[in-house]
Design a protein around this motif. Sequence first.
Motif, PDB file in Angstrom:
ATOM      1  N   ARG A  34      -3.284   3.482  -2.479  1.00 54.91           N
ATOM      2  CA  ARG A  34      -3.064   2.712  -3.471  1.00 54.91           C
ATOM      3  C   ARG A  34      -2.567   1.309  -2.941  1.00 54.91           C
ATOM      4  NH1 ARG A  34      -0.389   3.703  -9.282  1.00 54.91           N
ATOM      5  NH2 ARG A  34      -0.727   1.855 -10.257  1.00 54.91           N
ATOM      6  N   THR A  35      -3.149   0.475  -3.196  1.00 57.39           N
ATOM      7  CA  THR A  35      -3.139  -1.314  -2.567  1.00 57.39           C
ATOM      8  C   THR A  35      -2.764  -2.147  -4.137  1.00 57.39           C
ATOM      9  OG1 THR A  35      -5.210  -1.729  -3.079  1.00 57.39           O
ATOM     10  CG2 THR A  35      -3.943  -0.573  -0.840  1.00 57.39           C
ATOM     11  N   TYR A  36      -1.636  -2.816  -3.503  1.00 58.91           N
ATOM     12  CA  TYR A  36      -1.270  -3.693  -4.854  1.00 58.91           C
ATOM     13  C   TYR A  36      -1.894  -5.434  -3.913  1.00 58.91           C
ATOM     14  CZ  TYR A  36       0.461  -1.290  -8.496  1.00 58.91           C
ATOM     15  OH  TYR A  36       0.289  -0.653  -9.498  1.00 58.91           O
TER      16      TYR A  36
ATOM     17  N   ILE B 265       0.611  -1.072   0.177  1.00 57.75           N
ATOM     18  CA  ILE B 265      -0.115  -0.272  -0.455  1.00 57.75           C
ATOM     19  C   ILE B 265       0.877   1.666  -0.122  1.00 57.75           C
ATOM     20  CG2 ILE B 265      -0.247   0.003   2.533  1.00 57.75           C
ATOM     21  CD1 ILE B 265      -3.201   1.144   2.423  1.00 57.75           C
ATOM     22  N   ARG B 266       0.773   2.214  -1.166  1.00 59.15           N
ATOM     23  CA  ARG B 266       1.215   3.245  -0.713  1.00 59.15           C
ATOM     24  C   ARG B 266       0.697   4.036   0.509  1.00 59.15           C
ATOM     25  NH1 ARG B 266       4.282   6.420  -4.102  1.00 59.15           N
ATOM     26  NH2 ARG B 266       3.910   4.801  -6.137  1.00 59.15           N
TER      27      ARG B 266
ATOM     28  N   GLY C 254      -2.587   8.586  -0.387  1.00 56.64           N
ATOM     29  CA  GLY C 254      -3.508   8.022  -0.636  1.00 56.64           C
ATOM     30  C   GLY C 254      -3.586   6.627  -0.941  1.00 56.64           C
TER      31      GLY C 254
END
Length: 121
Positions: free
Chosen positions: A56-58, A50-51, A54
């Motif tokens: 954003r996830t993978y 995760i960033r 913000g």
Amino acid sequence: VQLQASGGGLVQAGGSLTLSCAASGRAFSSWIMGWFRQAPGKEREFVASIRWGGGRTYIADAVKGRFTISRNTAKNTMYLRMISLKPEDTAVYYCARTSRFSNLPESYSYWGQGTQVTVSS
């Protein structure tokens, strides 16, 4: 920066656990935080990242739909919510930090000490 993972334990198949990773000091929006796991005799495996800024996830395909990664910026803490756990999820789970998205352990410079997750059948 120090990372402290916690929340592991013994759970029956189908159960759930939430892991936490607390980061000491100030966290920066550019950070990428990740979870890896390592089962006995196996290589360390990417689980999710995760960033910090913000969110954003993978998520790795092996756990997609069952694991969710999140963070609380006010608490400098990252989480891994795991549901529908399977015996093959048994491993030591590590949290780590890098500066860019990657699923490779060698891309991460800072590591927590790991927390054991054991799923019984």
